[in-house]
Write a protein that holds these residues in place. Structure first.
Motif, mmCIF file in Angstrom:
data_model
loop_
_atom_site.group_PDB
_atom_site.id
_atom_site.type_symbol
_atom_site.label_atom_id
_atom_site.label_comp_id
_atom_site.label_asym_id
_atom_site.label_seq_id
_atom_site.Cartn_x
_atom_site.Cartn_y
_atom_site.Cartn_z
ATOM 1 N N ALA A 64 0.952 -1.249 -0.032
ATOM 2 C CA ALA A 64 -0.093 -0.120 -0.128
ATOM 3 C C ALA A 64 0.661 1.211 -0.181
ATOM 4 C CB ALA A 64 -0.870 0.238 1.107
ATOM 5 N N HIS A 65 0.407 2.381 -0.322
ATOM 6 C CA HIS A 65 1.154 3.351 -0.084
ATOM 7 C C HIS A 65 1.103 4.024 1.229
ATOM 8 C CE1 HIS A 65 0.818 4.171 -4.625
ATOM 9 N NE2 HIS A 65 -0.502 4.133 -4.458
ATOM 10 N N ALA A 66 2.521 4.554 1.531
ATOM 11 C CA ALA A 66 2.648 4.516 2.914
ATOM 12 C C ALA A 66 1.754 5.765 3.643
ATOM 13 C CB ALA A 66 4.136 5.028 3.295
ATOM 14 N N PHE A 67 1.550 6.794 2.961
ATOM 15 C CA PHE A 67 0.478 7.830 3.357
ATOM 16 C C PHE A 67 -0.813 7.142 3.570
ATOM 17 C CE2 PHE A 67 -0.013 8.202 -1.283
ATOM 18 C CZ PHE A 67 -1.461 8.096 -1.212
ATOM 19 N N MET A 68 -1.239 6.162 2.976
ATOM 20 C CA MET A 68 -2.715 5.543 3.214
ATOM 21 C C MET A 68 -2.853 5.276 4.636
ATOM 22 S SD MET A 68 -3.241 3.524 -0.356
ATOM 23 C CE MET A 68 -4.870 2.819 0.125
ATOM 24 N N ALA A 69 -1.500 4.476 5.256
ATOM 25 C CA ALA A 69 -1.582 4.099 6.623
ATOM 26 C C ALA A 69 -1.463 5.268 7.695
ATOM 27 C CB ALA A 69 -0.652 3.161 6.787
ATOM 28 N N ASP A 70 -1.440 6.545 7.487
ATOM 29 C CA ASP A 70 -0.973 7.799 8.111
ATOM 30 C C ASP A 70 -2.101 8.782 7.828
ATOM 31 O OD1 ASP A 70 -0.390 9.801 9.611
ATOM 32 O OD2 ASP A 70 1.845 10.011 8.581
ATOM 33 N N PRO A 71 -3.233 8.822 8.747
ATOM 34 C CA PRO A 71 -4.225 9.816 8.494
ATOM 35 C C PRO A 71 -3.850 11.101 8.254
ATOM 36 C CG PRO A 71 -4.895 8.181 9.922
ATOM 37 C CD PRO A 71 -3.533 8.180 9.692
ATOM 38 N N ALA A 72 -2.730 11.335 8.886
ATOM 39 C CA ALA A 72 -2.106 13.043 8.792
ATOM 40 C C ALA A 72 -1.484 13.389 7.729
ATOM 41 C CB ALA A 72 -1.193 13.366 10.056
ATOM 42 N N ALA A 73 -1.265 12.178 7.012
ATOM 43 C CA ALA A 73 -0.743 12.394 5.582
ATOM 44 C C ALA A 73 -1.592 12.230 4.282
ATOM 45 C CB ALA A 73 0.639 11.522 5.344
ATOM 46 N N TRP A 74 -2.804 11.941 4.788
ATOM 47 C CA TRP A 74 -3.724 11.776 3.822
ATOM 48 C C TRP A 74 -4.078 13.197 2.597
ATOM 49 C CZ3 TRP A 74 -8.546 9.113 6.389
ATOM 50 C CH2 TRP A 74 -8.254 7.858 6.865
ATOM 51 N N PRO A 75 -4.058 12.858 1.331
ATOM 52 C CA PRO A 75 -4.315 14.071 0.586
ATOM 53 C C PRO A 75 -5.480 14.828 0.825
ATOM 54 C CG PRO A 75 -3.879 12.012 -0.656
ATOM 55 C CD PRO A 75 -3.969 11.474 0.661
ATOM 56 N N LYS A 76 -5.168 16.227 0.862
ATOM 57 C CA LYS A 76 -6.620 17.067 0.799
ATOM 58 C C LYS A 76 -7.501 16.856 -0.112
ATOM 59 C CE LYS A 76 -3.457 20.696 3.176
ATOM 60 N NZ LYS A 76 -3.362 21.969 3.172
ATOM 61 N N PRO A 77 -8.779 17.077 0.032
ATOM 62 C CA PRO A 77 -9.801 16.888 -0.671
ATOM 63 C C PRO A 77 -9.480 18.067 -2.061
ATOM 64 C CG PRO A 77 -10.642 17.319 1.331
ATOM 65 C CD PRO A 77 -9.398 17.536 1.546
ATOM 66 N N TRP A 78 -9.744 17.754 -3.265
ATOM 67 C CA TRP A 78 -9.514 18.408 -4.451
ATOM 68 C C TRP A 78 -9.896 19.771 -4.374
ATOM 69 C CZ3 TRP A 78 -6.873 17.584 -8.539
ATOM 70 C CH2 TRP A 78 -6.981 18.650 -9.565
ATOM 71 N N GLN A 79 -10.895 20.266 -3.553
ATOM 72 C CA GLN A 79 -11.389 21.583 -3.417
ATOM 73 C C GLN A 79 -10.166 22.438 -2.899
ATOM 74 O OE1 GLN A 79 -13.016 18.953 -2.433
ATOM 75 N NE2 GLN A 79 -15.339 19.504 -2.542
ATOM 76 N N GLN A 80 -9.246 21.789 -1.819
ATOM 77 C CA GLN A 80 -8.342 22.563 -1.357
ATOM 78 C C GLN A 80 -7.154 22.516 -1.948
ATOM 79 O OE1 GLN A 80 -7.868 21.378 2.841
ATOM 80 N NE2 GLN A 80 -9.868 20.628 3.030
ATOM 81 N N LEU A 81 -6.954 21.735 -3.187
ATOM 82 C CA LEU A 81 -5.936 21.579 -4.006
ATOM 83 C C LEU A 81 -5.763 22.597 -5.327
ATOM 84 C CD1 LEU A 81 -5.208 17.913 -3.998
ATOM 85 C CD2 LEU A 81 -3.704 19.628 -2.464
#
Length: 206
Positions: A64-81
């Motif tokens: 799995a991608h490492a960030f998937m196991a770290d909620p703090a690193a989850w990508p922001k919603p598209w609206q915030q990008l």
């Protein structure tokens, strides 16, 4: 490419991965095998890796991608990008023709069962997004934004019209009494007579 984590996974990682599958900004990991007649099921995380929830399927995945196991690193919603002027909103959670009987439909407001044509289009969009060269953390938000734009362009389903019986009754009610009588007379004249060569059975006298 992002860092990857391999199995075995800890209980905390398993919980985070499954939470990401349900609430992450990216499109969730789905089964890599064919499931005729339905959307590819969303994978479930276990200590030994990803598994398909279909009991008849043996698909597994050990990373799995490492960030998937770290909620703090989850990508922001598209609206915030994106710039605020784009005003990109999430998928509508309810659609007029949504069946709401599949996990995908409950999450996105459509699925292959209730909107097969749109699902086929979005399958192509999903492939195009993954081949676009953008970072994997943007795949899900981009997929959602494109899907919403396409959904907004779809015409609303036309309301169902009256059935044949209702139309005939309305046509009859619109006739005047004289017109109705004339129509009944025409129907009487259209009644078929005896077939040539066919004898009629005489009824006995009472």
């Amino acid at each position: 490419m992002t860092d990857k984590i391999r199995t075995p996974w800890t209980s905390e990682q398993v919980q985070a991965l499954n939470d990401f599958q349900q609430r992450g900004a990216m499109h969730p990991f789905t089964c890599g095998r064919e499931h005729p007649g339905q959307q590819s099921p969303t994978l479930d995380a276990t200590h030994a890796g990803w598994i398909c929830p279909d009991p008849m399927c043996t698909y597994e995945q050990d990373w799995a991608h490492a960030f998937m196991a770290d909620p703090a690193a989850w990508p922001k919603p598209w609206q915030q990008l994106t710039a605020p002027s784009l005003e990109i909103q999430p998928y509508p959670q309810t659609a007029p023709n949504a069946c709401r009987t599949t996990q995908h439909c409950a999450a996105h407001g459509w699925c292959r069962r209730c909107n097969p044509a749109f699902a086929a289009t979005m399958s192509k969009v999903n492939i195009a997004v993954q081949r676009s060269g953008v970072g994997e953390e943007h795949w899900g938000p981009l997929y959602e934004a494109i899907g919403k734009a396409l959904r907004d362009d779809q015409p609303a389903p036309a309301p169902a019209g009256p059935g044949l019986r209702a139309r005939k009754r309305a046509e009859w009610a619109a006739l005047t009494p004289d017109e109705q009588a004339a129509r009944l007379a025409e129907l009487d004249q259209d009644e078929p007579g005896p077939v040539a060569g066919e004898t009629t059975k005489e009824q006995p006298d009472a």
